[in-house]
Design an enzyme around this catalytic site. Sequence first.
Site, PDB file in Angstrom:
ATOM      1  N   ASP A  11      10.584 -23.558   8.571  1.00 15.60           N
ATOM      2  CA  ASP A  11      11.255 -22.997   7.390  1.00 15.60           C
ATOM      3  C   ASP A  11      12.509 -22.199   7.732  1.00 15.60           C
ATOM      4  O   ASP A  11      12.871 -21.245   7.045  1.00 15.60           O
ATOM      5  CB  ASP A  11      10.279 -22.116   6.577  1.00 15.60           C
ATOM      6  CG  ASP A  11       9.032 -22.884   6.185  1.00 15.60           C
ATOM      7  OD1 ASP A  11       9.135 -24.102   5.980  1.00 15.60           O
ATOM      8  OD2 ASP A  11       7.950 -22.267   6.115  1.00 15.60           O
TER       9      ASP A  11
ATOM     10  N   LYS B 184      16.305 -25.837   7.906  1.00 12.68           N
ATOM     11  CA  LYS B 184      16.742 -27.112   8.503  1.00 12.68           C
ATOM     12  C   LYS B 184      17.298 -28.056   7.436  1.00 12.68           C
ATOM     13  O   LYS B 184      18.345 -28.671   7.619  1.00 12.68           O
ATOM     14  CB  LYS B 184      15.552 -27.788   9.218  1.00 12.68           C
ATOM     15  CG  LYS B 184      14.968 -26.950  10.360  1.00 12.68           C
ATOM     16  CD  LYS B 184      13.745 -27.588  10.974  1.00 12.68           C
ATOM     17  CE  LYS B 184      12.515 -27.588  10.106  1.00 12.68           C
ATOM     18  NZ  LYS B 184      11.943 -26.251   9.816  1.00 12.68           N
TER      19      LYS B 184
ATOM     20  N   GLY C 214       8.528 -29.084   4.377  1.00 12.53           N
ATOM     21  CA  GLY C 214       9.159 -28.892   3.071  1.00 12.53           C
ATOM     22  C   GLY C 214      10.582 -28.435   3.336  1.00 12.53           C
ATOM     23  O   GLY C 214      10.786 -27.298   3.756  1.00 12.53           O
ATOM     24  N   HIS C 215      11.537 -29.327   3.157  1.00 11.94           N
ATOM     25  CA  HIS C 215      12.939 -29.029   3.495  1.00 11.94           C
ATOM     26  C   HIS C 215      13.739 -28.901   2.196  1.00 11.94           C
ATOM     27  O   HIS C 215      13.906 -29.876   1.460  1.00 11.94           O
ATOM     28  CB  HIS C 215      13.508 -30.133   4.388  1.00 11.94           C
ATOM     29  CG  HIS C 215      12.857 -30.183   5.743  1.00 11.94           C
ATOM     30  ND1 HIS C 215      13.244 -31.038   6.744  1.00 11.94           N
ATOM     31  CD2 HIS C 215      11.841 -29.448   6.266  1.00 11.94           C
ATOM     32  CE1 HIS C 215      12.483 -30.833   7.815  1.00 11.94           C
ATOM     33  NE2 HIS C 215      11.623 -29.874   7.540  1.00 11.94           N
TER      34      HIS C 215
ATOM     35  N   GLN D 140       8.972 -28.597  11.127  1.00  7.13           N
ATOM     36  CA  GLN D 140       8.284 -27.426  11.670  1.00  7.13           C
ATOM     37  C   GLN D 140       9.232 -26.663  12.615  1.00  7.13           C
ATOM     38  O   GLN D 140      10.425 -26.711  12.425  1.00  7.13           O
ATOM     39  CB  GLN D 140       6.974 -27.804  12.377  1.00  7.13           C
ATOM     40  CG  GLN D 140       5.880 -28.311  11.442  1.00  7.13           C
ATOM     41  CD  GLN D 140       6.055 -29.753  11.016  1.00  7.13           C
ATOM     42  OE1 GLN D 140       6.166 -30.629  11.847  1.00  7.13           O
ATOM     43  NE2 GLN D 140       6.075 -30.018   9.730  1.00  7.13           N
TER      44      GLN D 140
HETATM   45  P1  GDP Z   1      13.173 -25.852   6.302  1.00  3.30           P
HETATM   46  O1  GDP Z   1      11.737 -26.245   6.240  1.00  3.30           O
HETATM   47  O2  GDP Z   1      13.589 -25.409   7.661  1.00  3.30           O
HETATM   48  O3  GDP Z   1      14.082 -26.902   5.742  1.00  3.30           O
HETATM   49  O4  GDP Z   1      13.303 -24.564   5.381  1.00  3.30           O
HETATM   50  P2  GDP Z   1      12.673 -24.368   3.889  1.00  3.30           P
HETATM   51  O5  GDP Z   1      13.489 -25.162   2.946  1.00  3.30           O
HETATM   52  O6  GDP Z   1      11.216 -24.592   3.898  1.00  3.30           O
HETATM   53  O7  GDP Z   1      12.858 -22.831   3.706  1.00  3.30           O
HETATM   54  C1  GDP Z   1      14.103 -22.225   3.733  1.00  3.30           C
HETATM   55  C2  GDP Z   1      14.334 -21.532   2.379  1.00  3.30           C
HETATM   56  O8  GDP Z   1      15.447 -20.690   2.477  1.00  3.30           O
HETATM   57  C3  GDP Z   1      14.665 -22.525   1.268  1.00  3.30           C
HETATM   58  O9  GDP Z   1      14.227 -21.983   0.052  1.00  3.30           O
HETATM   59  C4  GDP Z   1      16.185 -22.564   1.308  1.00  3.30           C
HETATM   60  O10 GDP Z   1      16.742 -22.929   0.067  1.00  3.30           O
HETATM   61  C5  GDP Z   1      16.509 -21.146   1.650  1.00  3.30           C
HETATM   62  N1  GDP Z   1      17.721 -20.930   2.458  1.00  3.30           N
HETATM   63  C6  GDP Z   1      18.259 -21.694   3.427  1.00  3.30           C
HETATM   64  N2  GDP Z   1      19.298 -21.060   4.006  1.00  3.30           N
HETATM   65  C7  GDP Z   1      19.414 -19.878   3.383  1.00  3.30           C
HETATM   66  C8  GDP Z   1      20.283 -18.750   3.541  1.00  3.30           C
HETATM   67  O11 GDP Z   1      21.169 -18.709   4.386  1.00  3.30           O
HETATM   68  N3  GDP Z   1      20.071 -17.678   2.713  1.00  3.30           N
HETATM   69  C9  GDP Z   1      19.089 -17.676   1.752  1.00  3.30           C
HETATM   70  N4  GDP Z   1      18.971 -16.596   0.989  1.00  3.30           N
HETATM   71  N5  GDP Z   1      18.264 -18.716   1.576  1.00  3.30           N
HETATM   72  C10 GDP Z   1      18.421 -19.787   2.386  1.00  3.30           C
HETATM   73  P1  IMO Z   2       8.924 -27.245   7.850  1.00  6.50           P
HETATM   74  O1  IMO Z   2       9.397 -28.580   8.356  1.00  6.50           O
HETATM   75  C1  IMO Z   2       6.165 -23.899   8.203  1.00  6.50           C
HETATM   76  C2  IMO Z   2       2.136 -24.800   9.659  1.00  6.50           C
HETATM   77  C3  IMO Z   2       0.990 -24.635   8.707  1.00  6.50           C
HETATM   78  C4  IMO Z   2      -0.119 -24.290   9.669  1.00  6.50           C
HETATM   79  C5  IMO Z   2       0.200 -25.137  10.893  1.00  6.50           C
HETATM   80  C6  IMO Z   2      -0.566 -26.446  10.947  1.00  6.50           C
HETATM   81  O2  IMO Z   2       9.096 -27.084   6.374  1.00  6.50           O
HETATM   82  O3  IMO Z   2       9.515 -26.144   8.643  1.00  6.50           O
HETATM   83  P2  IMO Z   2      -0.505 -28.727   9.617  1.00  6.50           P
HETATM   84  O4  IMO Z   2      -0.483 -29.012   8.153  1.00  6.50           O
HETATM   85  O5  IMO Z   2       0.680 -29.245  10.343  1.00  6.50           O
HETATM   86  O6  IMO Z   2      -1.783 -29.127  10.258  1.00  6.50           O
HETATM   87  O7  IMO Z   2      -0.462 -27.118   9.708  1.00  6.50           O
HETATM   88  O8  IMO Z   2       1.595 -25.416  10.816  1.00  6.50           O
HETATM   89  N1  IMO Z   2       3.224 -25.683   9.176  1.00  6.50           N
HETATM   90  C7  IMO Z   2       4.419 -25.256   8.772  1.00  6.50           C
HETATM   91  N2  IMO Z   2       4.897 -23.998   8.627  1.00  6.50           N
HETATM   92  N3  IMO Z   2       6.972 -24.958   7.959  1.00  6.50           N
HETATM   93  C8  IMO Z   2       6.530 -26.216   8.129  1.00  6.50           C
HETATM   94  O9  IMO Z   2       7.333 -27.290   8.050  1.00  6.50           O
HETATM   95  C9  IMO Z   2       5.176 -26.412   8.517  1.00  6.50           C
HETATM   96  N4  IMO Z   2       4.405 -27.503   8.752  1.00  6.50           N
HETATM   97  C10 IMO Z   2       3.212 -27.037   9.166  1.00  6.50           C
HETATM   98  O10 IMO Z   2       1.237 -23.602   7.773  1.00  6.50           O
HETATM   99  O11 IMO Z   2      -0.015 -22.934  10.061  1.00  6.50           O
HETATM  100 MG    MG Z   3      10.014 -25.771   5.144  1.00  5.65          MG
END
Ligand code: GDP
Ligand code: IMO
Ligand code: MG
Length: 420
Positions: free
Chosen positions: A13, A16, A40-41, A222
């Site tokens: 998270d 990416k 979840g991207h 991840q």
């Molecule tokens: P990912 O899994 O690495 O793609 O990240 P996620 O999308 O799960 O989580 C990142 C969260 O932060 C999402 O809600 C993005 O919309 C948000 N986000 C990404 N970059 C920034 C930033 O620079 N500032 C803020 N406030 N939110 C951001």
């Molecule tokens: P992105 O790509 C954050 C965590 C789960 C759990 C552990 C194992 O959005 O960064 P799993 O379902 O893979 O067996 O869970 O890994 N986890 C993540 N945490 N971002 C993710 O993906 C994750 N994918 C799995 O919360 O602790």
């Molecule tokens: Mg994510």
Amino acid sequence: MKFDILLGLQWGDEGKGKIVDVLGGNYDLIARFQGGPNAGHSIEFNNKKFILHLIPSGIFSPHTLNLIGNGVVIDPAVFRKEVESLGIPVEEAKKRLIISRKAHLILPGHRILDAAIESDKGCRKIGSTLRGIGPAYTDKVARNGLRAGDIFSADFEARYKKALGEHRRIAAMYNFSYDLSEYEAGWFEGIEMMRDFKIINSEYLVNNLLASGKKILAEGAQGTMLDVDFGSYPYVTSSNTISAGACTGLGIAPGHTGEVFGIFKAYCTRVGSGPFPTELEDDTGEYLRKKGAEFGSTTGRPRRCGWLDLPALKYAIMINGVTKLFLTKADVLTGLEKLKICTSYLCHGTETTEVPFDQDNEIIPVYTELEAWKEDISRFKNYNDLPASLKEFVAFIEKNTGLPVAIISTGPDRNQTIFR
Ligand code: GDP
Ligand code: IMO
Ligand code: MG
């Protein structure tokens, strides 16, 4: 020609999806190489927000191809829903999206086993997303898996039924009750949709593209601290999230690796269980969660929040061979009185900068304090305009890692991105 990799340096998270979307147009192909719908991207542009689980984050760049590589595990039901939620006509999505024949399928039974095994863990639960990831990779390694290329075989349904029988037997051992009918129907609808997509020997595609001078970006899911080998085992996911995973997950030789972009938040978050030395279970943690909207993109669970952890960051840089750093969510730190960065750990009274093997024991973070800033940085477009204390924060990270911070993200939108 070399291929680039973008991956998370923390516990996932890191942002990416946002950055891959920003860079997508510069590449001919964006390829996911591991993980599955546990990811979840999030991507935001034109006041719209999308959350991708399986589809690479280059899908919104009209001239970029996207590949779900052999290292990914695909849930057909999730795939179908996601294709339909893109706001792109399915016919157009078919042109932009390719699937590796060798990518393994998450079967409905894998989701049941994920839940059964997790519920059996008692107080040592992983905090899995329960998307069937672990059991699907288990079957892959045990040589029982079904792959995307198998959906065209005449005996596909027979093999599916055999696998399901096996999964039912294991679930019975856990005394786990479930109803599969609704999920199974959606799963088969997903299989039907997948049959209309290009499912190919993608290792030839990626290598031919590289040979003809095309640009490829591998998109990690991840983060490094969730890697099955180098993360905080057993509180990890079931794939190699690190740069080496891009080679096995796509079929590209290590010598073709170009830039490795390591993305990290200005603080840390973690969803699920497991060690988190800099975790803040106080008002500051709550501030970060609220201001950073730190709730899981896949499960909606609140993310645990804490200060930036430099030893973990440097470890991730080492394991991945990172060449450039991308910093996200610096805007979330705006308004705090003081900032802290963990620079070492105290383990049993001994100071260390290494990530300890046994993270179940107490790890006390040693912090350096830095000045904070008050300005709303989300509107800034140039590095030079950023507050001096943010520049000092960046300089501190660069000095301690020996790497340049090449992108600073100041908000979730595509446009809130500063290049240096
Ligand atoms: P990912 O899994 O690495 O793609 O990240 P996620 O999308 O799960 O989580 C990142 C969260 O932060 C999402 O809600 C993005 O919309 C948000 N986000 C990404 N970059 C920034 C930033 O620079 N500032 C803020 N406030 N939110 C951001
Ligand atoms: P992105 O790509 C954050 C965590 C789960 C759990 C552990 C194992 O959005 O960064 P799993 O379902 O893979 O067996 O869970 O890994 N986890 C993540 N945490 N971002 C993710 O993906 C994750 N994918 C799995 O919360 O602790
Ligand atoms: Mg994510």
